[in-house]
Enzyme design. Structure first.
Site, mmCIF file in Angstrom:
data_model
loop_
_atom_site.group_PDB
_atom_site.id
_atom_site.type_symbol
_atom_site.label_atom_id
_atom_site.label_comp_id
_atom_site.label_asym_id
_atom_site.label_seq_id
_atom_site.Cartn_x
_atom_site.Cartn_y
_atom_site.Cartn_z
ATOM 1 C CG HIS A 220 32.046 -32.784 -22.959
ATOM 2 N ND1 HIS A 220 31.425 -32.089 -23.908
ATOM 3 C CD2 HIS A 220 31.290 -32.932 -21.955
ATOM 4 C CE1 HIS A 220 30.276 -31.510 -23.271
ATOM 5 N NE2 HIS A 220 29.940 -32.334 -22.271
ATOM 6 C CD GLU B 99 27.601 -36.016 -21.761
ATOM 7 O OE1 GLU B 99 27.489 -35.532 -20.963
ATOM 8 O OE2 GLU B 99 28.966 -35.015 -21.966
HETATM 9 P P1 13P Z 1 23.042 -30.976 -21.210
HETATM 10 O O1 13P Z 1 22.452 -31.284 -20.432
HETATM 11 O O2 13P Z 1 23.209 -29.314 -21.229
HETATM 12 O O3 13P Z 1 22.278 -31.359 -22.683
HETATM 13 O O4 13P Z 1 24.795 -30.928 -21.536
HETATM 14 C C1 13P Z 1 25.189 -32.231 -21.242
HETATM 15 C C2 13P Z 1 26.420 -32.049 -21.085
HETATM 16 O O5 13P Z 1 27.198 -32.145 -22.167
HETATM 17 C C3 13P Z 1 27.405 -32.766 -19.943
HETATM 18 O O6 13P Z 1 28.374 -32.885 -19.812
#
Ligand code: 13P
Length: 243
Positions: free
Chosen positions: A88, A157
């Site tokens: 992450h 992400e």
């Molecule tokens: P947000 O949905 O708060 O942008 O975070 C995304 C995230 O890091 C999920 O792992």
């Protein structure tokens, strides 16, 4: 679809219990057959899951040992946890995890048969350097990672979309997911400012097989609404096939 709620360092044990009660009953009342996963903080782990998978946001790659402040396999086994987030962006950029450490973690938990949600994504300055730099950067996040691991899910992400309210354009998501698809046949999730208002259109994009939701998942009702949207998409697809 696969819908994941990443609580990060939010919610107490009691709040998590109340949340799970709402989501679990929603899933069973609506006969949801999409995969729903929740990643609570360690302090809220319990043997509480019936139809919702519980995973951890992190763990140290060891059976047990002298790793002050860490949680290892032995503690996860006590709660029957077999699902983990690795790579992450907050672990990479806030906690300073190196690709080497991330890859070691991946190898360890893959060997233990965990379902791994492996996260990749670029910071804004890389995105601004263009497509080639972007793919070079994302490639470095796959060093030491077995893209053919059987119980693998990849989450794209973009760092600049996490917790900012910014989301990439549909084309940017589709392009990145197409590039990831050439590396792996694992399901591909999108994460970064997913909320009730945009979840359905993101999940409808090509090669998007689910979402990893942070802040918007903290509301059980909002998360349930996103689960309902995934169901609706499937329903629409079935109806279109029949036409
Ligand atoms: P947000 O949905 O708060 O942008 O975070 C995304 C995230 O890091 C999920 O792992």
């Amino acid at each position: 679809m696969i819908l994941c709620a990443n609580f990060k360092a939010n919610k107490t044990r009691q709040e998590t219990r109340a949340y799970m009660a709402v989501v679990e009953s929603f899933v069973s009342a609506n006969e949801i057959d999409d995969i729903v996963m929740v990643f609570p903080p360690f302090t809220a782990l319990e043997h509480l899951s019936r139809n919702v998978l519980i995973g951890v946001q992190n763990a140290y790659p060891a059976q047990n040992g002298a790793y002050t402040g860490e949680i290892t396999l032995e503690q996860l086994e006590e709660f029957g946890v077999k699902t983990i987030l690795i790579g992450h962006s907050e672990r990479r950029h806030v906690l300073g995890e190196t690709q080497e450490h991330i890859a070691a973690k991946f190898r360890f938990f893959a060997e233990k048969g965990f379902a791994i949600i492996y996260c990749v994504g670029e910071p804004l300055e890389i995105r601004e350097q263009g497509d080639e730099a972007l793919m070079r950067y994302v490639d470095t996040q796959f060093v030491g990672i077995d893209c053919n691991y059987t119980d693998l899910i990849i989450a794209y992400e973009p760092v600049w979309a996490i917790g900012t309210g910014l989301t990439p354009t549909s084309d940017q998501i589709v392009d990145m997911h197409a590039a990831l698809r050439t590396k792996t046949s694992a399901p591909l999730l999108y994460g970064g400012s997913v909320k009730v208002d945009n979840a359905s259109s993101i999940m409808a994009l090509e090669n998007v097989e689910g979402v990893l939701v942070g802040s918007a998942s903290l509301s059980a009702n909002d998360f349930c609404e996103m689960i309902a949207q995934a169901s609706q998409l499937k329903q629409n697809e079935r109806e279109n096939e029949c036409l």
